[in-house]
Motif scaffolding. Structure first.
Motif, PDB file in Angstrom:
ATOM      1  N   TYR A   8       0.833  -1.205   0.000  1.00 31.92           N
ATOM      2  CA  TYR A   8       0.000   0.000   0.000  1.00 31.92           C
ATOM      3  C   TYR A   8       0.873   1.262   0.000  1.00 31.92           C
ATOM      4  O   TYR A   8       0.586   2.220  -0.716  1.00 31.92           O
ATOM      5  CB  TYR A   8      -0.925   0.025   1.210  1.00 31.92           C
ATOM      6  CG  TYR A   8      -2.093  -0.923   1.152  1.00 31.92           C
ATOM      7  CD1 TYR A   8      -2.650  -1.333  -0.049  1.00 31.92           C
ATOM      8  CD2 TYR A   8      -2.658  -1.407   2.325  1.00 31.92           C
ATOM      9  CE1 TYR A   8      -3.735  -2.198  -0.085  1.00 31.92           C
ATOM     10  CE2 TYR A   8      -3.740  -2.270   2.297  1.00 31.92           C
ATOM     11  CZ  TYR A   8      -4.271  -2.663   1.089  1.00 31.92           C
ATOM     12  OH  TYR A   8      -5.348  -3.513   1.056  1.00 31.92           O
ATOM     13  N   GLN A  26      -5.168   7.733  -0.252  1.00 34.09           N
ATOM     14  CA  GLN A  26      -5.923   6.546   0.153  1.00 34.09           C
ATOM     15  C   GLN A  26      -4.995   5.368   0.441  1.00 34.09           C
ATOM     16  O   GLN A  26      -5.158   4.665   1.441  1.00 34.09           O
ATOM     17  CB  GLN A  26      -6.938   6.162  -0.916  1.00 34.09           C
ATOM     18  CG  GLN A  26      -8.104   7.112  -0.996  1.00 34.09           C
ATOM     19  CD  GLN A  26      -9.072   6.731  -2.108  1.00 34.09           C
ATOM     20  OE1 GLN A  26      -8.775   5.914  -2.965  1.00 34.09           O
ATOM     21  NE2 GLN A  26     -10.241   7.350  -2.092  1.00 34.09           N
ATOM     22  N   TYR A  27      -4.005   5.153  -0.429  1.00 32.46           N
ATOM     23  CA  TYR A  27      -3.117   4.013  -0.235  1.00 32.46           C
ATOM     24  C   TYR A  27      -2.183   4.204   0.957  1.00 32.46           C
ATOM     25  O   TYR A  27      -1.941   3.259   1.718  1.00 32.46           O
ATOM     26  CB  TYR A  27      -2.321   3.712  -1.512  1.00 32.46           C
ATOM     27  CG  TYR A  27      -3.129   2.904  -2.485  1.00 32.46           C
ATOM     28  CD1 TYR A  27      -3.413   1.561  -2.236  1.00 32.46           C
ATOM     29  CD2 TYR A  27      -3.634   3.475  -3.641  1.00 32.46           C
ATOM     30  CE1 TYR A  27      -4.170   0.813  -3.125  1.00 32.46           C
ATOM     31  CE2 TYR A  27      -4.397   2.728  -4.530  1.00 32.46           C
ATOM     32  CZ  TYR A  27      -4.659   1.404  -4.261  1.00 32.46           C
ATOM     33  OH  TYR A  27      -5.418   0.654  -5.125  1.00 32.46           O
ATOM     34  N   ARG A  30      -4.165   3.615   4.025  1.00 38.04           N
ATOM     35  CA  ARG A  30      -4.393   2.176   4.200  1.00 38.04           C
ATOM     36  C   ARG A  30      -3.157   1.524   4.810  1.00 38.04           C
ATOM     37  O   ARG A  30      -3.262   0.675   5.702  1.00 38.04           O
ATOM     38  CB  ARG A  30      -4.701   1.501   2.867  1.00 38.04           C
ATOM     39  CG  ARG A  30      -6.081   1.720   2.365  1.00 38.04           C
ATOM     40  CD  ARG A  30      -6.286   0.960   1.072  1.00 38.04           C
ATOM     41  NE  ARG A  30      -7.535   1.332   0.441  1.00 38.04           N
ATOM     42  CZ  ARG A  30      -7.927   0.922  -0.741  1.00 38.04           C
ATOM     43  NH1 ARG A  30      -7.154   0.097  -1.447  1.00 38.04           N
ATOM     44  NH2 ARG A  30      -9.069   1.295  -1.251  1.00 38.04           N
TER      45      ARG A  30
END
Length: 100
Positions: A8, A26-27, A30
């Motif tokens: 991620y 977002q990654y 995460r």
């Protein structure tokens, strides 16, 4: 789980380099969530630094500073606990990036 967090984080770096900042955010977030669940996270300081960079690029500078300060705190703890010259060099190199 550690491999997932690393993947991620790497995807976050990839999307950041491509200018897709929302996907990058977002990654990296995460990755951080996975690392927070795993006690033996590979390198949470690097994830916090990457998060700081993405947030800064998005104009969210106050949040970026907070994440970078978190990374520095983690790195300072790691430096005190580092065994061996090689590990100390790795931590110091990452600290240099943080202060750049």
């Amino acid at each position: 789980q550690v491999i997932r967090a690393t993947t991620y984080n790497n995807l976050g770096c990839y999307f950041r380099a491509r200018g897709k900042l929302n996907a990058a955010l977002q990654y990296v977030e995460r990755a951080l969530r996975v690392e927070n669940r795993v006690k033996q996270a590979d390198n949470p300081s690097r994830t916090y630094l990457n998060l700081g960079v993405v947030l800064s690029m998005m104009g969210r500078h106050d949040e970026a500073i907070e994440r970078t300060e978190t990374a520095v705190g983690i790195l300072q703890d790691e430096l005190q606990q580092a065994d061996g010259l090689r590990r100390r060099q790795e931590v110091v190199s990452t600290l240099v990036v943080a202060f750049h």
